[in-house]
Scaffold this motif. Structure first.
Motif, PDB file in Angstrom:
ATOM      1  N   SER A  18       0.839  -1.200   0.000  1.00  0.00           N
ATOM      2  CA  SER A  18       0.000   0.000   0.000  1.00  0.00           C
ATOM      3  C   SER A  18       0.874   1.251   0.000  1.00  0.00           C
ATOM      4  CB  SER A  18      -0.934  -0.001   1.202  1.00  0.00           C
ATOM      5  OG  SER A  18      -0.183  -0.013   2.379  1.00  0.00           O
ATOM      6  N   TRP A  21       1.463   2.034  -3.458  1.00  0.00           N
ATOM      7  CA  TRP A  21       0.266   2.440  -4.207  1.00  0.00           C
ATOM      8  C   TRP A  21      -0.186   3.856  -3.875  1.00  0.00           C
ATOM      9  CZ3 TRP A  21      -4.174  -0.808  -6.240  1.00  0.00           C
ATOM     10  CH2 TRP A  21      -3.668  -1.971  -6.866  1.00  0.00           C
ATOM     11  N   TRP A  24       0.354   7.011  -6.108  1.00  0.00           N
ATOM     12  CA  TRP A  24      -0.355   6.892  -7.389  1.00  0.00           C
ATOM     13  C   TRP A  24      -1.836   7.130  -7.212  1.00  0.00           C
ATOM     14  CZ3 TRP A  24       2.275   6.985 -11.686  1.00  0.00           C
ATOM     15  CH2 TRP A  24       3.634   6.594 -11.655  1.00  0.00           C
TER      16      TRP A  24
END
Lengths: 250, 227
Positions: A18, A21, A24
């Motif tokens: 995570s 991520w 993004w």
């Protein structure tokens, strides 16, 4: 397959993934929000009946969709947590509640702001408004139950159970309130055969809906990471993480 | 050793709860008094206009019944939790969900049935048409067991907590809304001379759904609360 799920759902692995991520997701949210707001506020034509004030739907409608979507996601995650005892799923269920409550509140507030010029009242006891208000109470119930139980493992399972009971009840509550009284305008988007909405209005709306969904995932990840660190503070991986963090700062 | 069957345990539990309630008669009257008091407050608050009270009567009686039922929920599991007999109930070899049903049935007999008995009197106070009193009692007969069944889930979740009072109302009241809507709507429809069979069927289906679906989460929540 199960091996893959268990690996991804293990807290340290998820924490790492995570972390990659999150930037993004944040960027995508921002881009979609900018595109959707530009499309909704500037590009989309003025409504011939409601004038400019209809433009609040670009916040209101996606927020209302999200309020239901997050409840279902919460109950789904709760069910997975209860059945397979996956810690991550329990955490996801718990962390979804405040975000869902936020979207519900947003839908209520924007709805009442729109209602004042359109219906001439901040609040009317209309079916959808009332159902949305009850949904807010359900979210608040879930959140306060979680806070009230001291043992967080037990608390998250209690929350999952409550969310499951709620998800069975939401359609019942929704339709009984609908039946009780209705003044809200009928749905205009979900009539797929012939949408009664201009395409130039519809596209920004859908972009906003996707933006809100990505925002949900983004803020959910942020919340879950903090919650995981707090719950697992005595485990080895968190201690190592802290040590690495200290070294990199030194 | 002779084995006890499920129905023996069920009725033993029912008998025990009723006996316990009967021995604490004073507590038995508390929700009832609350019900009467709340209904009495409404004319004082809104003015004693007969016409107004008449139209509001079903709503007032049902909201008061809802609150009285909610306040009495605590008695389903609280004392059993405190003296440890709840743990024995869960250790029993028979399915907890069925045994939970016995406790909820006892609770309804203790709190729901007295409400039904006193409601006609209050309906007369508020000037409700006499022909409608039977219907009011019928909606209470169908609705109050649902209140006890749903309430059992919430009380099972909060029984281990020291201060569950406000939390309980937040957990329970949203789920009571459908019952309130259809029960009061039935009486209002009957007031204007319309048929009410649809509302009564819906209330009955709520009851059947609640009987079949709520014992499981209640049992699961009890296990959580005692873990």
């Amino acid at each position: 397959m199960m091996k893959f799920i268990h690996k991804t759902a293990s807290p340290p692995y998820f924490y790492h993934l995570s972390g990659l991520w999150i930037p993004w997701l944040g960027m995508i949210t921002l881009l979609l929000l900018m595109a959707g707001l530009y499309g909704g506020l500037i590009y989309a034509p003025t409504d011939y009946q409601q004038g400019e004030s209809y433009r609040i739907i670009y916040i209101h409608v996606p927020a209302a969709w999200m309020s239901l979507f997050i409840y279902i996601a919460m109950a789904g995650a709760g069910a997975i947590g209860l059945i397979w005892r996956i810690k991550l799923a329990e955490t996801v269920a718990v962390c979804s509640a405040p975000i869902g409550a936020g979207f519900t509140l947003l839908a209520l507030v924007t709805g009442s702001l729109w209602g004042k010029p359109m219906w001439g009242a901040w609040w009317v006891w209309d079916a959808r408004l009332t159902a949305e208000l009850l949904l807010l109470f359900l979210y608040l119930g879930v959140m306060s139950l979680y806070v009230a139980i001291p043992d967080k493992r037990v608390a998250s399972r209690a929350v999952a159970l409550l969310a499951l009971v709620g998800v069975v009840n939401i359609p019942i509550i929704h339709y009984s309130v609908e039946w009780w009284n209705t003044l809200h305008q009928g749905p205009t988007v979900t009539k797929f055969d012939k949408p009664s909405i201009d395409l130039r209005m519809l596209v920004p709306l859908l972009i906003m809906a996707v933006a809100f969904k990505v925002y949900y995932v983004w803020s959910l990840f942020l919340r879950v990471r903090v919650e995981l660190l707090e719950r697992e503070r005595n485990s080895q991986w968190v201690k190592e993480l802290l040590k690495q963090n200290k070294e990199s700062q030194a | 050793m002779k084995k006890t069957t499920l129905s023996q345990v069920f009725f033993a539990l029912l008998k025990r709860d009723l006996l316990l309630a009967f021995r604490h008669r004073a507590e038995l009257f508390n929700p009832l008094l609350f019900f009467v008091l709340v209904v009495t407050l409404f004319p004082l608050g809104t003015g004693a206009d007969t016409k107004l009270l008449q139209t509001m009567a079903p709503g007032i009686i049902w909201v008061a019944a809802l609150l009285a039922a909610m306040l009495s929920l605590d008695t389903i599991f609280r004392s059993d939790f405190e003296d440890g007999s709840l743990e024995l109930l869960l250790l029993n070899a028979h399915p907890t969900s069925i045994l939970v049903l016995a406790k909820v049935l006892a609770h309804w007999l203790i709190t729901g049935v007295p409400l039904m008995i006193i409601a006609p009197l209050l309906a007369l106070f508020l000037g409700l048409d006499q022909d409608l009193i039977g219907l009011l009692v019928l909606t209470l007969l169908l609705g109050t067991p649902v209140l006890s069944l749903i309430g059992a889930v919430a009380i099972a979740l909060t029984v281990g907590l020291k201060r569950g009072g406000i939390l309980l109302s937040l957990l329970v009241l949203p789920f009571y809304v459908p019952v309130l809507i259809f029960a009061t709507n039935a009486i209002e429809m009957a007031m204007s001379g319309l048929p009410v069979t649809a509302q009564l069927w819906i209330l009955s289906s709520f009851l059947l759904l609640a009987i079949t679906l709520t014992p499981w989460p209640t049992a699961a929540a009890l296990k959580l609360s005692l873990s």
